[in-house]
Scaffold this motif. Structure first.
Motif, mmCIF file in Angstrom:
data_model
loop_
_atom_site.group_PDB
_atom_site.id
_atom_site.type_symbol
_atom_site.label_atom_id
_atom_site.label_comp_id
_atom_site.label_asym_id
_atom_site.label_seq_id
_atom_site.Cartn_x
_atom_site.Cartn_y
_atom_site.Cartn_z
ATOM 1 N N TYR A 135 -6.155 -3.012 -11.867
ATOM 2 C CA TYR A 135 -7.565 -2.634 -12.015
ATOM 3 C C TYR A 135 -8.457 -3.870 -11.955
ATOM 4 O O TYR A 135 -9.501 -3.873 -11.282
ATOM 5 C CB TYR A 135 -7.758 -1.901 -13.346
ATOM 6 C CG TYR A 135 -9.193 -1.521 -13.625
ATOM 7 C CD1 TYR A 135 -9.718 -0.313 -13.169
ATOM 8 C CD2 TYR A 135 -10.041 -2.371 -14.345
ATOM 9 C CE1 TYR A 135 -11.037 0.029 -13.419
ATOM 10 C CE2 TYR A 135 -11.356 -2.033 -14.591
ATOM 11 C CZ TYR A 135 -11.851 -0.833 -14.131
ATOM 12 O OH TYR A 135 -13.165 -0.500 -14.377
ATOM 13 N N ASP A 136 -8.070 -4.929 -12.632
ATOM 14 C CA ASP A 136 -8.870 -6.160 -12.639
ATOM 15 C C ASP A 136 -8.948 -6.786 -11.247
ATOM 16 O O ASP A 136 -9.990 -7.311 -10.843
ATOM 17 C CB ASP A 136 -8.283 -7.165 -13.640
ATOM 18 C CG ASP A 136 -8.465 -6.723 -15.077
ATOM 19 O OD1 ASP A 136 -9.335 -5.857 -15.324
ATOM 20 O OD2 ASP A 136 -7.733 -7.225 -15.953
ATOM 21 N N ILE A 137 -7.840 -6.726 -10.511
ATOM 22 C CA ILE A 137 -7.843 -7.290 -9.152
ATOM 23 C C ILE A 137 -8.789 -6.497 -8.254
ATOM 24 O O ILE A 137 -9.638 -7.061 -7.554
ATOM 25 C CB ILE A 137 -6.421 -7.288 -8.558
ATOM 26 C CG1 ILE A 137 -5.505 -8.210 -9.368
ATOM 27 C CG2 ILE A 137 -6.451 -7.747 -7.101
ATOM 28 C CD1 ILE A 137 -4.046 -8.125 -8.959
ATOM 29 N N PHE A 138 -8.651 -5.181 -8.262
ATOM 30 C CA PHE A 138 -9.508 -4.343 -7.417
ATOM 31 C C PHE A 138 -10.987 -4.503 -7.777
ATOM 32 O O PHE A 138 -11.840 -4.651 -6.901
ATOM 33 C CB PHE A 138 -9.111 -2.873 -7.558
ATOM 34 C CG PHE A 138 -7.907 -2.475 -6.760
ATOM 35 C CD1 PHE A 138 -7.925 -2.539 -5.374
ATOM 36 C CD2 PHE A 138 -6.754 -2.040 -7.380
ATOM 37 C CE1 PHE A 138 -6.820 -2.184 -4.626
ATOM 38 C CE2 PHE A 138 -5.641 -1.671 -6.646
ATOM 39 C CZ PHE A 138 -5.673 -1.747 -5.263
ATOM 40 N N SER A 139 -11.292 -4.484 -9.066
ATOM 41 C CA SER A 139 -12.700 -4.514 -9.486
ATOM 42 C C SER A 139 -13.335 -5.878 -9.274
ATOM 43 O O SER A 139 -14.554 -5.986 -9.141
ATOM 44 C CB SER A 139 -12.814 -4.108 -10.965
ATOM 45 O OG SER A 139 -12.077 -4.996 -11.790
ATOM 46 N N LEU A 167 -10.454 -5.790 -2.666
ATOM 47 C CA LEU A 167 -9.441 -5.810 -1.614
ATOM 48 C C LEU A 167 -8.965 -4.397 -1.295
ATOM 49 O O LEU A 167 -9.063 -3.485 -2.117
ATOM 50 C CB LEU A 167 -8.237 -6.650 -2.045
ATOM 51 C CG LEU A 167 -8.455 -8.148 -2.256
ATOM 52 C CD1 LEU A 167 -7.125 -8.832 -2.525
ATOM 53 C CD2 LEU A 167 -9.131 -8.778 -1.057
ATOM 54 N N ARG A 168 -8.462 -4.246 -0.079
ATOM 55 C CA ARG A 168 -7.838 -2.986 0.289
ATOM 56 C C ARG A 168 -6.526 -2.833 -0.472
ATOM 57 O O ARG A 168 -5.932 -3.802 -0.920
ATOM 58 C CB ARG A 168 -7.568 -2.938 1.793
ATOM 59 C CG ARG A 168 -8.818 -3.060 2.656
ATOM 60 C CD ARG A 168 -8.451 -2.986 4.127
ATOM 61 N NE ARG A 168 -9.607 -3.140 4.986
ATOM 62 C CZ ARG A 168 -10.008 -4.289 5.506
ATOM 63 N NH1 ARG A 168 -9.332 -5.398 5.241
ATOM 64 N NH2 ARG A 168 -11.084 -4.353 6.283
ATOM 65 N N LEU A 169 -6.071 -1.582 -0.560
ATOM 66 C CA LEU A 169 -4.875 -1.293 -1.360
ATOM 67 C C LEU A 169 -3.663 -2.066 -0.860
ATOM 68 O O LEU A 169 -2.938 -2.676 -1.639
ATOM 69 C CB LEU A 169 -4.609 0.218 -1.327
ATOM 70 C CG LEU A 169 -3.532 0.740 -2.278
ATOM 71 C CD1 LEU A 169 -3.946 2.099 -2.823
ATOM 72 C CD2 LEU A 169 -2.197 0.874 -1.581
ATOM 73 N N PRO A 195 1.143 5.849 -9.062
ATOM 74 C CA PRO A 195 1.116 5.735 -10.532
ATOM 75 C C PRO A 195 -0.148 5.049 -11.048
ATOM 76 O O PRO A 195 -0.702 5.461 -12.074
ATOM 77 C CB PRO A 195 2.365 4.905 -10.838
ATOM 78 C CG PRO A 195 3.292 5.188 -9.708
ATOM 79 C CD PRO A 195 2.410 5.329 -8.507
ATOM 80 N N PHE A 196 -0.607 4.002 -10.342
ATOM 81 C CA PHE A 196 -1.835 3.314 -10.761
ATOM 82 C C PHE A 196 -3.039 4.244 -10.655
ATOM 83 O O PHE A 196 -3.846 4.349 -11.595
ATOM 84 C CB PHE A 196 -2.053 2.072 -9.899
ATOM 85 C CG PHE A 196 -3.450 1.518 -9.976
ATOM 86 C CD1 PHE A 196 -3.929 0.930 -11.141
ATOM 87 C CD2 PHE A 196 -4.304 1.611 -8.881
ATOM 88 C CE1 PHE A 196 -5.225 0.437 -11.212
ATOM 89 C CE2 PHE A 196 -5.599 1.116 -8.941
ATOM 90 C CZ PHE A 196 -6.067 0.531 -10.111
ATOM 91 N N SER A 229 -8.972 4.077 -4.896
ATOM 92 C CA SER A 229 -8.987 2.613 -4.915
ATOM 93 C C SER A 229 -9.987 2.049 -3.912
ATOM 94 O O SER A 229 -10.499 0.944 -4.079
ATOM 95 C CB SER A 229 -7.588 2.067 -4.610
ATOM 96 O OG SER A 229 -7.174 2.461 -3.319
ATOM 97 N N ARG A 230 -10.313 2.783 -2.839
ATOM 98 C CA ARG A 230 -11.238 2.280 -1.820
ATOM 99 C C ARG A 230 -12.658 2.113 -2.361
ATOM 100 O O ARG A 230 -13.460 1.374 -1.793
ATOM 101 C CB ARG A 230 -11.263 3.232 -0.620
ATOM 102 C CG ARG A 230 -9.996 3.191 0.220
ATOM 103 C CD ARG A 230 -10.110 4.110 1.405
ATOM 104 N NE ARG A 230 -10.276 5.498 1.005
ATOM 105 C CZ ARG A 230 -10.504 6.495 1.856
ATOM 106 N NH1 ARG A 230 -10.593 6.249 3.140
ATOM 107 N NH2 ARG A 230 -10.624 7.731 1.424
ATOM 108 N N GLN A 231 -12.972 2.842 -3.434
ATOM 109 C CA GLN A 231 -14.333 2.773 -3.975
ATOM 110 C C GLN A 231 -14.672 1.379 -4.486
ATOM 111 O O GLN A 231 -15.837 0.982 -4.473
ATOM 112 C CB GLN A 231 -14.486 3.813 -5.094
ATOM 113 C CG GLN A 231 -14.392 5.238 -4.605
ATOM 114 C CD GLN A 231 -14.185 6.230 -5.729
ATOM 115 O OE1 GLN A 231 -13.984 5.841 -6.890
ATOM 116 N NE2 GLN A 231 -14.227 7.513 -5.410
#
Length: 607
Positions: free
Chosen positions: A298-302, A306-308, A398-399, A424-426
């Motif tokens: 979550y911290d990496i995406f936010s 980055l793309r999944l 799962p994430f 996750s794309r959001q």
């Protein structure tokens, strides 16, 4: 059925030896004696056991079938225990080791032998592609195409694309199957691509637009364009001189699909939604409840957007220092544009800045998973941890389910009160909006998102501008001034004009009887100022609940006027009074008052 088992006798032992020497299954023996007794016997001679397992595993490779722990066990015994951990440790270690070695062989052999599957005489091609360090089977089933001669021609086209690119696009093949079957359904006389006419091509588009998916929803224009354009490329190949000389089919004299074109396809794609600020705030507060690994993701995406695939394929050396204190660089492969980067000489890796706190989290995870990575010889830091299964790059589901569970648990909703649907794309779109709002240029945005050109970044800018314009919407004016404004009234106002309208309302420069006037300066002076009814039925009037008592009073008075008028007509014996101009004017005024009262009472309906 696993009932009472027999003791392991010399006859059974002899049968096991014969089966192992001939690389045969032990299922007949384990049915009588049970798996545990046979496993214990096999462990007495570990070299022989390892040799037997290796030969049985090699059979999978010979059959071009992916090996797994479960598949190997079922090829040896008559059933599989519920978990790999239930087997004796020595047998379990030997099995896992043999399977991993055979997988390494398959990763090289299956990819290298893909070309042997490209056989015009066969109707099913079984191709393998690497996904990280695991193989994925891609089946090209030509029996899905109803017309054998079309099936024959498209085989040569796919053979050509495979030889050119080294792989076959399976989703695109599915589009081609649908298009070809639809063409034949519309015109059974089509035997070869050369038989397709421009009329057939036009009918194909019409038929696809009427086609629905399994859930009843129609095919998107984007999907239809892919289907039609993919068939056009096949005809282009069949027309050219470089087509395979072994292809014995009539050569099309023209391409009937060139008359069909699709425009503005981007608008037919559902854009990824931006996570609203109120949702982001609640998610950030609750994210501590996520499992440690999911919290890191979550911290990496936010923080990066980055793309999944870029996140799940991060490598152990992904953290690099930077020239700025407290800032590190995150190195990753932008897989979506990797081919284009190589073509432009940009290199495989891209780098963006991340805060030290995130770099520390990642470094700790990399250290904690070092032994596991070394065991499976994988450079990727996010690996699956399912006992008894192959070690692969972890699955994203799962994430995503964890975050969605958190949203449901805390009832995190958008401004419309609907539970937020997370993907996750959001994060990527949300990061882009934050960069734009903080003054990032198009070039800076393109670099952060890993784009090789600024076109997509410019599209983000246009979306953000539209979003900002939407903020000055009917709800905005209702909350600021308690005034009801319809979407039709605002649709012709630009962002700058809406800002000026807001200023005029603040200065009360547009005040009229019982509300405010929205007429644009470019439209000239009001044409209703000398009218008997002034603003009552004017589309430029906006009013609000502070004027409701006045409108109610006017409504009641007008009701009395209309009722008195009707009673006068009735007394005079007039029944067709509805066509009288006098009545129509008064009744129109009554409806106008009624519509305004209803809109105010319902809190914002269109006037």
């Amino acid at each position: 059925m696993r009932g009472k088992t027999e003791p392991l006798t010399d006859m059974h032992r002899q049968a096991i030896q014969i089966a192992m020497q001939n690389a045969q299954s032990l299922a007949d023996i384990t049915r009588r004696t049970g798996v545990t007794k046979v496993v214990n016997y096999l462990l007495a001679d570990k070299p022989a056991l390892e040799q037997y397992l290796s030969v049985m595993a090699a059979k999978f490779t010979y059959r071009r079938q992916q090996i797994s722990h479960s598949a190997l066990i079922l090829s040896i015994f008559h059933y599989e225990m519920a978990s790999l951990s239930l087997y004796e440790e020595g047998f379990r270690i030997a099995l896992i080791d043999i399977v991993e070695k055979e997988r390494e062989i398959q990763r090289c052999k299956f990819i290298a032998e893909n070309n042997l599957q490209i056989n015009i005489r066969t109707d099913v091609w079984r191709l393998y592609e690497l996904h990280g360090q695991i193989l994925r089977l891609k089946t090209v089933d030509f029996t899905k195409i109803s017309q054998p001669s079309l099936r024959y021609e498209i085989k040569f086209y796919l053979k050509y694309t495979f030889e050119s690119r080294g792989k076959i696009n399976i989703p695109l093949f599915c589009c081609q199957c649908l298009a070809l079957n639809t063409l034949v359904e519309n015109n059974p006389n089509i035997k070869f691509f050369a038989d397709i006419t421009e009329t057939d091509a036009k009918m194909l588009v019409i038929s696809l637009e009427r086609t629905t998916k399994d859930d009843g929803t129609p095919l998107s224009q984007y999907y239809i364009s892919r289907a039609v354009n993919s068939i056009r490329r096949v005809v282009d190949y069949l027309i050219r001189d470089f087509r395979d000389s072994k292809l014995k089919a009539p050569k099309p004299y023209m391409n009937p699909f060139t008359i069909i074109s699709f425009h503005n396809l981007r608008q037919y794609n559902a854009p990824t939604t931006i996570i609203p600020e109120e949702v982001v705030e609640q998610l950030d507060q609750c994210s501590k409840e996520l499992p440690p690994l999911h919290k890191l993701l979550y911290d990496i995406f936010s923080n990066t957007g980055l793309r999944l695939k870029e996140v799940f394929f991060l490598e152990e050396d992904c953290i690099e220092t930077s020239r700025y204190p407290g800032i590190f660089q995150l190195k990753f492969k932008p897989h979506k544009v990797l081919t284009s980067r190589r073509r432009h000489g940009a290199g495989d890796y891209h780098r963006i800045m991340i805060p030290q706190s995130l770099a520390d989290e990642l470094s700790a995870h990399i250290s904690a998973t070092q032994i596991r990575r070394q065991t499976v010889e994988s450079p990727y830091i996010f690996l699956s941890e399912r006992l008894g299964y192959a070690t692969t790059v972890m699955d994203s589901q799962p994430f995503i389910k964890s975050v969605r569970y958190l949203i449901k648990k805390h009832n995190i909703c958008d401004e419309d009160g609907k539970l937020w649907h997370f993907t996750s794309r959001q994060f990527r779109k949300t990061i882009a909006v934050k960069l734009i709002e903080n003054g990032a240029t198009t070039a800076e945005l393109a670099y952060w998102l890993g784009h090789l050109c600024s076109d997509t970044a410019a599209k983000y800018y246009a979306e953000v501008r539209k979003m900002k314009l939407a903020e000055l919407n009917t709800r905005f004016f209702l909350e600021k001034f308690e005034l009801i404004i319809s979407n039709e009234q605002l649709e012709n106002y630009t962002e700058e004009e809406r800002k000026l309208l807001y200023a005029d309302f603040r200065l009360e420069q547009r005040r009229v009887e019982f509300g405010f006037c929205m007429i644009k300066a470019a439209d000239g002076p009001c044409q209703n100022r000398n009218s008997l009814y002034n603003c009552i039925n004017c589309r430029n009037l906006c009013t609000g609940k502070q004027y409701l008592p006045y409108w109610l009073e006017l409504l009641e008075q007008q009701k009395l006027v209309v009722e008195k008028l009707i009673s006068t007509y009735m007394a005079e014996g007039i029944s067709d009074y509805t066509n009288y101009t006098e009545y129509r004017q008064e009744f129109r005024l009554l409806n106008g008052y009624g519509n305004i009262v209803k809109a105010i009472q319902e809190g914002g309906n269109v006037l």
